[in-house]
Design an enzyme around this catalytic site. Structure first.
Site: not given
Lengths: 286, 343
Positions: B73, B130, B202, B214, B263, B284-285
């Site tokens: 990102d 996005k 995030g 999973r 995450g 991402g973050s």
């Protein structure tokens, strides 16, 4: 009396990209070859991520993926120099598809700001993302005359066009004169990067190294588009189509992705080329 | 579990035919033909994209080229350069990373096309962007801009409470998130050429991405042992098209490339997702909300290539500085969860 079959190890560079597709097609191709040969070699196909793994290979495929990522990861994983030695100093059979073709070029343009590392091995200049962005990606039915030169009967007699997938694909923009050292003229050009030179280590490597670049396939599309408006042939308007496959000695490059189609004919042809290169080496060493 | 995706022969064919019959017609009403230059018309003589399966093959093909890579990102051209120099296979251009979307609240929409364009002009790797769930006009705009992939994403505020975008008619490929097999196969039948876990964007907490991967793996294992009759029942239960479910059971994996997302904050997180069978990783973050973004980005790239080599993982995990602070998903309020968006 049974002679032990020679074992040949073919690696697929697995730093990033579509390496598992190549491994699957190599298996298919080996099966096709085995069906045609009384005593072929025992093929071993393996992923290559480290210099030790590369060391065990007799031949190598550099797959499609992002060439900038592959060259950065190669350099940070201590693979760049071993790869240059493999392709250029020892001149072992190597095939690059798409990103792999870019890495095997002695010169490339439209690279990221600050350039990128090339391996080299093919005296050509490659233009990255020649056709544009993803929305310009396409498939094409190609005639690949070189496939008729295979010994494997099914590949030899199969006249179907080869469905080829071009994804943000590069093309060979120019065939360069063969030089022993770096491509100096290319290096002086704006926005163009070159591979560092490596001298062949022995007579066998030198013979492969000194061969000229052969054009193996072109994409006739743009020439055809033009000819709709005038009666001029492609040759007359100075365009025969973009160069999308080249070979120089035992180094081969394609700008499209045969690994995406499930059609193993090019892999069959290439494995035969690997066998031929290995027997050339053995003859010279005798 | 076998995780090898076979070459597309026949595969793309089946995937593209699903959901195409109604897709093309409805889309023609809503979307003007943008490309009509003569070149592409005549090239169709040798170019075979006119057939839907080839079009899908080209879309799913780009995802295959991204395998074993990291998609990062970025919110501006400068970050895009850092990502490219770190070895990202693609960047996701967006105005706010998910951590900021969470912190600032409000409606999160498609980014300013100007900013996306600047990023496209700055880097040579593919650029993704996005669009809101169900917002097909944002998708049309992104396609007109020429982005390489659209993420129909739960990270943005959904635009449609019921419908996802019909993705087959677009030339640009789509990636979509999933929490389970049914969701993944619904997205593929709508035309997604690439799937990712939803995770919980995030947060810097990998638990939800692990849960989603999973879950998909377990459901595929179960499906792989089923008779055709049982698969019919399962298809109904999980709300997935039967043909796609059957294909997935045969392959013992999703029939398109599947990345981890939501995450991932450390090289170890990235390698964990790879060892669980993901084909690559979105971060991402996790990168630009950490202490030393460039160093962490490089480390995660190395970790995704050498995901089975703990020595390399140990080496690249050293001295990365501060990771993003993060939010523990366990203590998170239910209504703050982004993964619940879409179905």
């Amino acid at each position: 009396m049974t002679q032990s079959r020679p074992q040949i190890t073919v690696g697929v560079l697995a730093l990033q990209g579509a390496f598992s597709e190549h491994l699957q097609l190599l298996q298919q191709a080996a099966a096709a070859l085995a069906a045609n040969r009384v005593a072929g070699p025992a093929w071993r196909f393996t992923e290559v991520r480290t210099p030790a793994e590369l060391d065990r290979c007799d031949a190598l495929i550099i797959p499609g993926g992002e060439s900038t990522t592959m060259s950065l990861v190669a350099s940070r994983s201590g693979m760049l120099e071993p790869l240059r030695d493999f392709v250029k100093a020892h001149r072992k059979p190597t095939w690059g598809t798409c990103a792999g073709l870019i890495l095997l070029a002695e010169s490339a343009n439209k690279t990221k700001k600050g350039g990128q590392e090339l391996i080299g091995g093919l005296d050509v200049r490659v233009e990255r993302n020649h056709f544009g962005r993803q929305v310009e990606s396409f498939t094409a039915e190609l005639d690949l005359p070189f496939l008729a030169a295979t010994e494997a009967v099914e590949t030899k007699t199969d006249k179907r066009p080869f469905r080829s997938v071009f994804i943000r694909a590069p093309v060979v923009e120019k065939i360069l004169p063969h030089t022993a050292g770096m491509q100096v003229v290319e290096a002086a050009k704006d926005g163009t990067i070159v591979a560092p030179s490596r001298m062949p280590t022995d007579e066998v490597a030198r013979r492969e190294f000194d061969k000229e670049v052969e054009i193996m396939a072109r994409l006739p599309g743009r020439a055809k588009a033009w000819s709709k408006f005038s009666d001029a042939t492609a040759r007359e308007i100075g365009e025969e189509g973009d160069i999308i496959a080249v070979r120089q000695g035992n180094v081969f490059g394609t700008s499209f992705h045969p690994e995406l189609t499930g059609d193993e004919r090019i892999h069959v042809w290439w494995l035969e080329q690997v066998l031929a290169a290995i027997s050339r080496r053995e003859e010279l060493l005798q | 579990m076998a995780t090898i995706l076979p070459p597309t022969d026949g595969l793309a064919n089946g995937l593209a035919k699903l959901g195409l019959s109604n897709g093309d017609a409805s889309h023609n009403d809503s979307k003007p033909e943008t490309k009509s230059d003569v070149t592409s018309e005549t090239q169709s003589q040798i170019r075979s994209d006119a057939q839907p399966e080839n079009k899908f093959e080209v879309k799913a093909g780009l995802a295959r080229m991204l395998k074993g890579g990291v998609i990062m990102d970025v919110v501006n051209a400068e970050q895009a350069r850092i990502a490219e120099d770190a070895g990202a296979v693609a960047v996701m251009a967006l105005e706010r990373v998910p951590a900021d979307i969470r912190a600032q609240g409000g409606v999160a929409r498609m980014s300013d096309p100007r900013m996306i364009k600047e990023i496209m002009e700055t880097v040579t790797i593919p650029v993704m962007a996005k669009a809101r769930i169900g917002h097909f006009v944002e998708c049309q705009i992104l396609e007109a801009l020429g982005v390489d992939y659209i993420d129909e994403s739960e990270v943005l505020t959904p635009a449609d409470a019921t419908h996802h975008v019909e993705k087959h008619p677009f030339s640009v490929p789509f990636v979509c998130g999933c929490r389970n097999l049914g969701e993944a196969l619904r997205r593929i039948s709508e035309g997604a050429a690439m799937i990712r876990t939803k995770g919980e964007a995030g947060t810097g907490d990998v638990i939800e991405a692990v849960r989603h991967m999973r879950t998909v793996n377990a459901e595929i294992s179960r499906a792989a042992g089923m008779s055709p009759e049982e698969l019919r029942v399962l298809a109904k239960e999980i709300g997935a098209p039967y043909e796609l479910l059957k294909k997935t059971a045969e392959l013992r994996r999703l029939p398109v490339v599947n990345f981890a997302a939501g995450g991932v904050a450390t090289p170890a997180d990235a390698a964990l997702m790879m060892q669980l069978g993901c084909d690559g990783v979105f971060v991402g973050s996790g990168i630009f909300k950490s202490g030393d973004a460039a160093k962490r980005a490089k480390a995660i790239v190395q970790a995704v290539t050498h995901f089975r080599d703990p020595k390399v993982l140990a080496e690249v995990s050293m001295d990365l500085g501060e990771a993003m602070v993060g939010i523990n998903c366990g203590t998170m309020d239910e209504k703050e969860r982004l993964a619940k968006r879409g179905w």
